[in-house]
Scaffold this motif. Structure first.
Motif, PDB file in Angstrom:
ATOM      1  N   ALA A 388       0.782  -7.687  -1.537  1.00 20.40           N
ATOM      2  CA  ALA A 388       0.060  -8.557  -2.253  1.00 20.40           C
ATOM      3  C   ALA A 388      -1.165  -8.970  -1.566  1.00 20.40           C
ATOM      4  CB  ALA A 388       0.879  -9.734  -2.936  1.00 20.40           C
ATOM      5  N   ASP A 389      -1.261  -9.492  -0.447  1.00 20.49           N
ATOM      6  CA  ASP A 389      -2.410 -10.020   0.298  1.00 20.49           C
ATOM      7  C   ASP A 389      -2.369  -9.767   1.557  1.00 20.49           C
ATOM      8  OD1 ASP A 389      -4.439 -11.731   1.112  1.00 20.49           O
ATOM      9  OD2 ASP A 389      -3.717 -13.634   0.063  1.00 20.49           O
ATOM     10  N   PRO A 390      -2.870  -8.460   2.144  1.00 17.01           N
ATOM     11  CA  PRO A 390      -2.530  -8.103   3.410  1.00 17.01           C
ATOM     12  C   PRO A 390      -3.568  -8.736   4.284  1.00 17.01           C
ATOM     13  CG  PRO A 390      -3.005  -6.112   2.023  1.00 17.01           C
ATOM     14  CD  PRO A 390      -3.492  -7.347   1.186  1.00 17.01           C
ATOM     15  N   THR A 391      -4.391  -9.610   4.200  1.00 21.51           N
ATOM     16  CA  THR A 391      -5.275 -10.491   4.906  1.00 21.51           C
ATOM     17  C   THR A 391      -4.248 -11.561   5.104  1.00 21.51           C
ATOM     18  OG1 THR A 391      -7.557  -9.891   3.876  1.00 21.51           O
ATOM     19  CG2 THR A 391      -7.374 -12.123   4.940  1.00 21.51           C
ATOM     20  N   ALA A 392      -3.720 -12.372   4.255  1.00 18.14           N
ATOM     21  CA  ALA A 392      -2.927 -13.451   4.510  1.00 18.14           C
ATOM     22  C   ALA A 392      -1.631 -13.082   5.399  1.00 18.14           C
ATOM     23  CB  ALA A 392      -2.176 -13.983   3.270  1.00 18.14           C
ATOM     24  N   ALA A 393      -1.176 -11.916   5.195  1.00 14.55           N
ATOM     25  CA  ALA A 393      -0.028 -11.245   6.054  1.00 14.55           C
ATOM     26  C   ALA A 393      -0.624 -11.244   7.443  1.00 14.55           C
ATOM     27  CB  ALA A 393       0.194  -9.776   5.484  1.00 14.55           C
ATOM     28  N   LEU A 394      -1.960 -10.746   7.555  1.00 18.16           N
ATOM     29  CA  LEU A 394      -2.371 -10.611   8.964  1.00 18.16           C
ATOM     30  C   LEU A 394      -2.577 -12.102   9.677  1.00 18.16           C
ATOM     31  CD1 LEU A 394      -4.034  -8.532  10.911  1.00 18.16           C
ATOM     32  CD2 LEU A 394      -5.987  -9.476  10.090  1.00 18.16           C
ATOM     33  N   ALA A 420       0.515  -5.055   9.659  1.00 17.15           N
ATOM     34  CA  ALA A 420      -0.595  -5.808   9.036  1.00 17.15           C
ATOM     35  C   ALA A 420      -1.805  -5.529   9.658  1.00 17.15           C
ATOM     36  CB  ALA A 420      -0.481  -7.350   9.601  1.00 17.15           C
ATOM     37  N   LEU A 421      -2.101  -4.954  10.732  1.00 17.71           N
ATOM     38  CA  LEU A 421      -3.312  -4.381  11.262  1.00 17.71           C
ATOM     39  C   LEU A 421      -4.009  -3.372  10.868  1.00 17.71           C
ATOM     40  CD1 LEU A 421      -2.682  -5.420  15.225  1.00 17.71           C
ATOM     41  CD2 LEU A 421      -4.818  -6.463  13.841  1.00 17.71           C
ATOM     42  N   ARG A 422      -2.795  -2.428  10.433  1.00 19.46           N
ATOM     43  CA  ARG A 422      -3.179  -1.119   9.501  1.00 19.46           C
ATOM     44  C   ARG A 422      -3.746  -1.550   8.100  1.00 19.46           C
ATOM     45  NH1 ARG A 422       1.453   1.009  11.959  1.00 19.46           N
ATOM     46  NH2 ARG A 422       2.524   0.623  10.071  1.00 19.46           N
ATOM     47  N   ARG A 423      -3.094  -2.520   7.552  1.00 20.57           N
ATOM     48  CA  ARG A 423      -3.479  -2.787   6.146  1.00 20.57           C
ATOM     49  C   ARG A 423      -4.598  -3.548   5.874  1.00 20.57           C
ATOM     50  NH1 ARG A 423       2.421  -2.671   2.896  1.00 20.57           N
ATOM     51  NH2 ARG A 423       3.752  -1.010   3.943  1.00 20.57           N
ATOM     52  N   ALA A 424      -4.768  -4.693   6.730  1.00 16.54           N
ATOM     53  CA  ALA A 424      -5.655  -5.713   6.216  1.00 16.54           C
ATOM     54  C   ALA A 424      -7.103  -5.382   6.526  1.00 16.54           C
ATOM     55  CB  ALA A 424      -5.460  -7.092   7.176  1.00 16.54           C
ATOM     56  N   PRO A 425      -8.119  -5.652   5.721  1.00 21.73           N
ATOM     57  CA  PRO A 425      -9.565  -5.671   6.252  1.00 21.73           C
ATOM     58  C   PRO A 425      -9.903  -6.468   7.612  1.00 21.73           C
ATOM     59  CG  PRO A 425      -9.296  -7.185   4.600  1.00 21.73           C
ATOM     60  CD  PRO A 425      -7.969  -6.424   4.671  1.00 21.73           C
ATOM     61  N   ARG A 426     -10.672  -5.934   8.318  1.00 21.67           N
ATOM     62  CA  ARG A 426     -11.007  -6.634   9.644  1.00 21.67           C
ATOM     63  C   ARG A 426     -11.804  -7.555   9.781  1.00 21.67           C
ATOM     64  NH1 ARG A 426     -12.322  -2.940  15.374  1.00 21.67           N
ATOM     65  NH2 ARG A 426     -12.702  -4.808  16.633  1.00 21.67           N
ATOM     66  N   THR A 427     -11.077  -8.685   9.349  1.00 19.42           N
ATOM     67  CA  THR A 427     -11.785  -9.983   9.474  1.00 19.42           C
ATOM     68  C   THR A 427     -11.770 -10.588  10.926  1.00 19.42           C
ATOM     69  OG1 THR A 427      -9.500 -11.222   9.004  1.00 19.42           O
ATOM     70  CG2 THR A 427     -10.827 -10.627   7.177  1.00 19.42           C
ATOM     71  N   GLU A 428     -12.799 -11.364  11.245  1.00 24.98           N
ATOM     72  CA  GLU A 428     -13.004 -11.434  12.820  1.00 24.98           C
ATOM     73  C   GLU A 428     -11.854 -12.266  13.344  1.00 24.98           C
ATOM     74  OE1 GLU A 428     -16.865 -12.944  12.806  1.00 24.98           O
ATOM     75  OE2 GLU A 428     -17.769 -10.884  13.101  1.00 24.98           O
ATOM     76  N   VAL A 429     -11.825 -13.526  13.112  1.00 20.93           N
ATOM     77  CA  VAL A 429     -10.803 -14.491  13.821  1.00 20.93           C
ATOM     78  C   VAL A 429      -9.393 -13.909  13.622  1.00 20.93           C
ATOM     79  CG1 VAL A 429      -9.835 -16.791  14.061  1.00 20.93           C
ATOM     80  CG2 VAL A 429     -12.648 -16.362  13.800  1.00 20.93           C
TER      81      VAL A 429
END
Length: 669
Positions: A388-394, A420-429
Motif C-alpha cells: 500500500a505504501d512502499p516508502t512508509a514500509a522502507l 522494501a529496498l526493491r519496492r520503494a522509490p529511492r528517497t535519500e534519508v
C-alpha cells in the motif's frame, strides 16, 4: 508455553488418548470446528509432557502469522534459535533440532496447511527425538499423521460437561446465577441451551456471559428464535460450523452499536494488542477515542475480547480467530477495511519510529519488551505497507534496525529490508537508513563482502547528504566488516578518533558510540589494552549517562577483554559478569554467548578449571542458538580456545569433558 486457563472441564477420554499418542506417535493433529477447544485441549495435554521431554515443550502460536515465508522464522524464534548464519533458516532449524528430544506444538495452522506440512516433514526427518502436535481446522494430510477430531462437549443429562462449562462461565459473569442451577427445572432449561449450542465450548462461554443481563428462560427463547431465523442459509455449512457462526452472530446482534463497530475494527489486529493501539486504530466517527476503553471493557465482559496481563507490557487484548473472522466480515460490510487497515499499519510505523528515537535512552529495556510483544502487529503492518505504501514500509523497516540487529531477528529483518529496498522509490534519508540496517544484518550473518560494499555505499550517500550521524553509522558498518575477518588496523582507520573527528556529529548519537565500540575492539585485537580500556571506559560512561544498556554491556565486555590481556583475571570476570547481566535483560543471545566464553577464560586463568569447563559448555549451547560459533572471528576463537587449554590443564581431559557436558545441558530458554 502460554498460561493454562484457570478452569478446564471434561475431556478425560481425549486426554488419555493424547497421552498415549504423544508417547507413541510423532505427528498428531487435533482438528475440529473453530471454537471447539482444540488449543485448550492441546495445552492441557502437553502440560505433563514437560517432565518427560529432555528439551521441553515449545508452543508456537501461528494465528497471527499471515506471511507463510515467516513460518520458519516464527518457529525458530519460539524455540530460542536467533540464527545469525547466512544458511537458509530451515536448514539451521533442522540442524538445531537434530539431537534434541522435545515436543513442538504448532497452534492454529489451518491458514498455513501446506507450509506447515512441508516444515513438519523436514523437522521430523532430521530430528529423531522430535514430536509435533498440530491444532488446525483441517489435517495436514501427511502419511505419518495421526488425526484426532476434537468433538464438542457432551451435552446430555444434568451432569454433562457442556452444562458444567456453561455454569462456570455464567457464575463468573453473574454469581447470582447460582440459583438457576440449584433449581432442577431451571437447570433443565440451561441444559437445553447447551444442547441447542451443540456443546461447542466457545458458544457456551459466549452464552454464559449473557446471564449477567438475562434469565436462562429468556436466553433459551432467544436462541431458539435466532436459530430458526438463520436455519435457511444460502451458503450451506456443516451443522457445527453453522451453530458456531449463528452463536457468534447472535452475540453480535446483542452488542450495543458501538460495541459492534469496535468489534469490526478490532479485527485488523493479528495477535494481541494494547489499549493505546485500540484507541488509535479504532476511534473515529461515532466512536471517539475517549470511549474506546469503556466499549472495549463491554466486549471483554461479553467474552468477545480476551484480556490478559503481560509482564512489562500491561494489559493486552485479543480476539479468538472465529470471532475475529466474523468481525472482519462485518468490517467489509461497513466498507472500512482499507481505512482501518491503513490506520493499523501507520500506527505501528509510528511506534517503530518512536522506538528508534527511544532505543538509546533509559527506556531501552522497556522498548525491547514492547517491540517484542508487538511482533505480530509489526509484521502485519510491514506486509500491508509493502503493497500500500512502499516508502512508509522502507522507513519502518529501517527504523527497526535495533530489533533486527540487537534482538536476534536477523533473517526476518534482512528479508523485509531487501523487499522494501526493491519496492520503494529511492528517497535519500530513508533509503540510506534502510540500506545501513540491511548491512548490519549481513554483518551478523557473516556476509562481510556485501556488508563492506553497503558500508561504502552508505558512506558515499551520507557524504552527499552532509549528515554526520549517517557518516558515522556507515563508518561503523565498514569498520566492523573488516574487523571481524581480522583487519583491526583498517577498522581503526575507519572508526578511530581521527575518523570520528573528521565526520563530526553528536558524541551521544548511535553512530559515534558504535564507532567507539569498533575502536575499542580494534585496539584489543592489536594488543593495545591500556588504550582499549580508556576508550571502553569512555563508552561505558557515555552509555550510563544516557541510560542505555545494550552498548554499555559491550563496553563491559571490552573492559573484560582488556583486563584479561593485562593479566588481571579477577577484574575481567567482574566486568564480564556485569556484561552478562545487561545482555540477559535484553535477550541478546549473541552477547550472552560471547560473555560466557570470555567468563570461562577469565575463571580458567583464576585456576577454576571445572567452572571454566561448565561455562564453555553453556556457551556452546548458546552459540548453537546463534548459529555461528564465535561469529567466525579468529580473535574470538583464539580467546575461547585459550580458556579451554587452561581448563584442561587444570583438571584433566576426563573431568573437563564431564563438566562441559553438564554445562551444555543448561537451558537457553
Amino acid at each position: 508455553m502460554p498460561p493454562e486457563p484457570a478452569s478446564f472441564i471434561g475431556r478425560e477420554p481425549e486426554l488419555r488418548l493424547l497421552g498415549q499418542l504423544l508417547r507413541e506417535r510423532r505427528l498428531i493433529t487435533l482438528t475440529g470446528v473453530g471454537g471447539v477447544g482444540k488449543s485448550r485441549l492441546a495445552l492441557r495435554a502437553v502440560a505433563d509432557a514437560r517432565h518427560t521431554r529432555a528439551d521441553g515443550v515449545w508452543w508456537v502460536e501461528l494465528s497471527p502469522l499471515r506471511d507463510p515465508t515467516l513460518l520458519t522464522a516464527t518457529v525458530a524464534h519460539a524455540v530460542g534459535l536467533a540464527d545469525h548464519s547466512p544458511r537458509p533458516l530451515d536448514e539451521e532449524l533442522c540442524a538445531w533440532m537434530a539431537d534434541r528430544e522435545l515436543l513442538l506444538v504448532l497452534d492454529t495452522c489451518e491458514h498455513l496447511v501446506s507450509d506447515c506440512r512441508h516444515l513438519a516433514g523436514e523437522l521430523l526427518q532430521s530430528s529423531p527425538g522430535l514430536t509435533i502436535l498440530i491444532t488446525s481446522r483441517e489435517p495436514l494430510r501427511c502419511a505419518i499423521e495421526e488425526v484426532v477430531e476434537v468433538r464438542p462437549l457432551p451435552c446430555d443429562g444434568p451432569d454433562s460437561d457442556a452444562l458444567a462449562l456453561f455454569r462456570a462461565r455464567a457464575l463468573a459473569a453473574a454469581p447470582r446465577a447460582a440459583a438457576v442451577f440449584a433449581d432442577p427445572e431451571r437447570a433443565a432449561v440451561a441444559a437445553e441451551v447447551c444442547r441447542r449450542l451443540d456443546g461447542i465450548p466457545l458458544a457456551l462461554e459466549l452464552a454464559g456471559a449473557r446471564l449477567r443481563l438475562w434469565t436462562v428462560e429468556q436466553m433459551a427463547e432467544r436462541i431458539g428464535e435466532r436459530f430458526e431465523m438463520l436455519s435457511d442459509v444460502r451458503v450451506p455449512r456443516p451443522p457445527r460450523h453453522q451453530t458456531m457462526r449463528t452463536t457468534i452472530g447472535w452475540s453480535h446482534e446483542l452488542c450495543e452499536p458501538l460495541e459492534r463497530l469496535l468489534w469490526a475494527r478490532l479485527s485488523v489486529f493479528t495477535g494481541d494488542f494494547d489499549i493505546a493501539a485500540a484507541r488509535a486504530v479504532c476511534a473515529g466517527g461515532p466512536l471517539p477515542a475517549a470511549r474506546v476503553e469503556r466499549v472495549l471493557a463491554g466486549l471483554t465482559a461479553k467474552s468477545v475480547v480476551l484480556r490478559s496481563e503481560e509482564r512489562g507490557a500491561g494489559a493486552r487484548y485479543r480476539l479468538l480467530d472465529t470471532i475475529r473472522e466474523y468481525g472482519h466480515d462485518w468490517l467489509g460490510e461497513l466498507g472500512e477495511t482499507q481505512l482501518v487497515t491503513d490506520r493499523h499499519a501507520h500506527w505501528y510505523a509510528a511506534l517503530s519510529q518512536a522506538a528508534d528515537r527511544g532505543w538509546m535512552g533509559p527506556g531501552q529495556v522497556d522498548w525491547y519488551r514492547r517491540i517484542t510483544a508487538e511482533q505480530a502487529q509489526l509484521r502485519t503492518a510491514l506486509e500491508h505497507l509493502l503493497t500500500a505504501d512502499p516508502t512508509a514500509a522502507l522507513e519502518m523497516a529501517g527504523n527497526l534496525w535495533f530489533y533486527w540487529f540487537a534482538c536476534g531477528h536477523v533473517h526476518e529483518g534482512r528479508a523485509f529490508l531487501e523487499r522494501a529496498l526493491r519496492r520503494a522509490p529511492r528517497t535519500e534519508v530513508a533509503y540510506n537508513q534502510a540500506l545501513w540496517s540491511l548491512g548490519l544484518t549481513m554483518l551478523l550473518q557473516g556476509d562481510m563482502d556485501e556488508a563492506r560494499r553497503i558500508g561504502e555505499q552508505c558512506a558515499r550517500d551520507a557524504a552527499h547528504l552532509a549528515d554526520p550521524e549517517r557518516e558515522l553509522r556507515a563508518a561503523y558498518l565498514h569498520a566492523a566488516s573488516v574487523l571481524m575477518p581480522g583487519d583491526p588496523v583498517r577498522a581503526l582507520e575507519l572508526s578511530g578518533p581521527r575518523a570520528r573527528a573528521g565526520h563530526g556529529g553528536r558524541p551521544t548519537g548511535p553512530g559515534w558510540l558504535l564507532c567507539k565500540l569498533s575502536t575499542s575492539y580494534s585496539l584489543c585485537a592489536l594488543g593495545r589494552f591500556e588504550e582499549a580500556t580508556e576508550e571502553a571506559r569512555s563508552l561505558r560512561e557515555a552509555c550510563a549517562e544516557l541510560g542505555e544498556r545494550w552498548m554499555r554491556a559491550y563496553a563491559d565486555y571490552i573492559l573484560a577483554v582488556a583486563a584479561l590481556g593485562l593479566g588481571d583475571h579477577g577484574e575481567a570476570a567482574r566486568h564480564v559478569r556485569a556484561m552478562l547481566s545487561g545482555k540477559r535483560l535484553l535477550g541478546d543471545r549473541l552477547g550472552i554467548a560471547l560473555g560466557l566464553d570470555l567468563l570461562a577464560t577469565a575463571v580458567a586463568g583464576l585456576g577454576d578449571g571445572e567452572l571454566a569447563a561448565r561455562l564453555l559448555g553453556t556457551g556452546h549451547a548458546w552459540w548453537r542458538t546463534v548459529g555461528r560459533p564465535q561469529m567466525g572471528s579468529p580473535s574470538l576463537t583464539a580467546m575461547r580456545d585459550q580458556g579451554e587449554r587452561q581448563a584442561r590443564a587444570a583438571i584433566g581431559d576426563a573431568a573437563f569433558e564431564a563438566a562441559f557436558r553438564g554445562g551444555a545441558a543448561a537451558s537457553t530458554g
